[in-house]
Design an enzyme around this catalytic site. Structure first.
Site, PDB file in Angstrom:
ATOM      1  CG  HIS A 232       5.874   7.711  -0.140  1.00 30.56           C
ATOM      2  ND1 HIS A 232       6.180   8.614   0.849  1.00 30.56           N
ATOM      3  CD2 HIS A 232       5.146   6.741   0.486  1.00 30.56           C
ATOM      4  CE1 HIS A 232       5.665   8.220   2.004  1.00 30.56           C
ATOM      5  NE2 HIS A 232       5.026   7.068   1.803  1.00 30.56           N
TER       6      HIS A 232
ATOM      7  CG  HIS B 196       3.445   2.264   2.439  1.00 31.91           C
ATOM      8  ND1 HIS B 196       4.196   2.302   3.588  1.00 31.91           N
ATOM      9  CD2 HIS B 196       3.149   3.557   2.143  1.00 31.91           C
ATOM     10  CE1 HIS B 196       4.336   3.557   3.976  1.00 31.91           C
ATOM     11  NE2 HIS B 196       3.715   4.338   3.109  1.00 31.91           N
TER      12      HIS B 196
ATOM     13  CE  LYS C  98       8.447   8.442   5.580  1.00 37.71           C
ATOM     14  NZ  LYS C  98       7.324   7.677   5.072  1.00 37.71           N
TER      15      LYS C  98
ATOM     16  CG  HIS D 281       4.566  10.694   8.367  1.00 33.98           C
ATOM     17  ND1 HIS D 281       3.679   9.912   7.657  1.00 33.98           N
ATOM     18  CD2 HIS D 281       3.803  11.459   9.189  1.00 33.98           C
ATOM     19  CE1 HIS D 281       2.440  10.193   8.046  1.00 33.98           C
ATOM     20  NE2 HIS D 281       2.489  11.124   8.970  1.00 33.98           N
TER      21      HIS D 281
ATOM     22  CG  HIS E  41       2.720  11.683   2.837  1.00 28.28           C
ATOM     23  ND1 HIS E  41       3.006  12.404   3.956  1.00 28.28           N
ATOM     24  CD2 HIS E  41       3.093  10.419   3.116  1.00 28.28           C
ATOM     25  CE1 HIS E  41       3.525  11.613   4.871  1.00 28.28           C
ATOM     26  NE2 HIS E  41       3.594  10.395   4.385  1.00 28.28           N
TER      27      HIS E  41
ATOM     28  CG  ASP F 250       1.603   7.442   1.572  1.00 31.62           C
ATOM     29  OD1 ASP F 250       2.239   6.423   1.892  1.00 31.62           O
ATOM     30  OD2 ASP F 250       0.983   8.128   2.397  1.00 31.62           O
TER      31      ASP F 250
HETATM   32  O1  DOR Z   1      -2.029   6.738   5.306  1.00 28.98           O
HETATM   33  C1  DOR Z   1      -0.907   6.314   5.482  1.00 28.98           C
HETATM   34  N1  DOR Z   1      -0.632   4.987   5.442  1.00 28.98           N
HETATM   35  N2  DOR Z   1       0.056   7.176   5.725  1.00 28.98           N
HETATM   36  C2  DOR Z   1       1.268   6.761   6.042  1.00 28.98           C
HETATM   37  O2  DOR Z   1       2.094   7.593   6.244  1.00 28.98           O
HETATM   38  C3  DOR Z   1       1.584   5.334   6.220  1.00 28.98           C
HETATM   39  C4  DOR Z   1       0.710   4.525   5.414  1.00 28.98           C
HETATM   40  C5  DOR Z   1       0.773   3.054   5.714  1.00 28.98           C
HETATM   41  O3  DOR Z   1       1.859   2.491   5.852  1.00 28.98           O
HETATM   42  O4  DOR Z   1      -0.311   2.438   5.751  1.00 28.98           O
HETATM   43 ZN    ZN Z   2       3.771   6.341   3.243  1.00 28.80          ZN
END
Ligand code: DOR
Ligand code: ZN
Length: 344
Positions: free
Chosen positions: A12, A14, A97, A134, A172, A245
């Site tokens: 997971h 980003h 997702k 989520h 998460h 995450d």
């Molecule tokens: O804290 C987070 N940031 N939780 C998420 O689910 C998304 C993520 C983000 O894309 O910044």
């Molecule tokens: Zn995330």
């Protein structure tokens, strides 16, 4: 102390898009063999073309390190289930997702009523495509610290009962209720666990001063929940696996009047996870969590490469480079971590 393990995967992540890929992408390949790339970019990844273009941009940003990006599609209100068959033909296509609409950063195009998407879930069952969730409700009646527990009852439980062969990942996981739910329904369901939910409770975020760089969603919970997560992962239960995450963002979006949720952990996560297992005297279960459980759940082979974890202090920089004349604050900025990762 040194410990050799099979190279981990991050289930997971980003990485954002555009110019900042040059900062986010090379960090992943330093430690991880595969990474599941989240689709909540500015224009969400909702089509095969968007997924292909994103994957290409990720490959172009790899530089000296490399890893396999596993791509995901974003379940938007008007998601077309007919694209799943073509998606499934790519071995690097990982799953779908689900964000509840507005639940977090980049979730504006998420879903409102989960069970309205029956055609999508039916197609996913047919094609054996996992759903990553989520799991938070966003009702004004529900306290921010209860959002995950309520979502389990109101959305996730009905979903897995309606689709008993749909494989679901509680992303998460942040609560005792989440841990219990995964244990009760594994192997239909599993969970990723972040380093920040294992290492911190809500006191670290909201002590006598606020720490915006520890604001994430789901928000950090009270100590008992943190302890439940630690117990779950260090017990060796196969339903829990590594998903950082890691969510980088410009410092101006973290430190402002209305700061965004997201903690950047990528290059430090493995050091933090190792410390958690070390403190619990559970290093024997570290490799399962970092490198085996996720691959097994997703039906992928474990990696063949190995990495070495060395108990050697490492200072986290105060900030890292970022685009747009800004910078990125990593987790534990300016602090000392106890473990480093080395190749073997
Ligand atoms: O804290 C987070 N940031 N939780 C998420 O689910 C998304 C993520 C983000 O894309 O910044
Ligand atoms: Zn995330």
């Amino acid at each position: 102390m040194r410990l050799e393990i099979i190279q981990p995967d991050d289930w997971h992540v980003h990485v954002r898009e555009g110019e900042v890929l040059q900062y986010t992408i090379p960090e992943i390949g330093l430690h991880f063999a595969r990474a599941v790339i989240m689709p909540n970019t500015n224009s969400p990844i909702v089509s095969i073309d968007a997924m292909l273009a994103y994957r290409e941009a990720i490959h172009a940003a790899m530089g000296q390190t490399s890893f396999e990006p596993l791509m995901t599609l974003y379940l938007t209100a008007d998601f077309d289930p007919s694209i799943l068959k073509s998606a499934k033909e790519f071995p690097w296509f990982h799953g779908v997702k689900l964000y509840p609409k507005g639940a977090t950063t980049g979730a504006e195009q998420g879903v409102l009523n989960w069970l309205e998407h029956a055609e999508v879930f039916e197609q996913m069952v047919l094609l054996n495509i996992p759903l990553m969730v989520h799991a938070e409700v966003l009702s004004p009646d529900v306290d921010v610290f209860d959002r995950e527990a309520v979502c389990l009852e109101e959305n996730l439980q009905p979903l897995i009962e309606a689709y008993p062969t749909l494989r679901v990942v509680l992303e998460h996981v942040s609560t005792q209720e989440g841990v219990n739910w995964v244990k009760a329904h594994y192997p239909q369901v599993a969970a990723t666990v972040t380093a920040h939910h294992l290492c911190f409770d809500r006191n670290a975020l909201l002590n006598t001063r606020i720490h915006p760089d520890l604001f994430c969603l789901p928000v950090l919970k009270r100590r008992e929940h943190q302890q439940a997560l630690i117990a779950a992962v260090t017990s060796g239960h196969p339903g829990f696996f590594l998903g950082t995450d890691s969510a980088p963002q410009a410092a101006r979006d973290t430190y402002c009047a209305s700061g965004c949720a997201g903690i950047y952990t990528q290059p430090y996560a493995l050091s933090l996870y190792t410390q958690v297992f070390f403190e619990q005297q559970a290093l024997a279960h570290l490799e399962g969590f970092t490198s085996l459980n996720g691959a097994r759940f997703y039906g992928r082979s474990p990696n063949t490469q190995r990495v070495c974890l060395v108990q050697k202090p490492m200072k986290v920089p105060e900030f890292l480079p970022w685009a747009l004349e800004d910078r990125l604050t990593p987790i534990c900025a300016g602090q000392q971590l106890a473990w480093q990762v080395e190749g073997v």
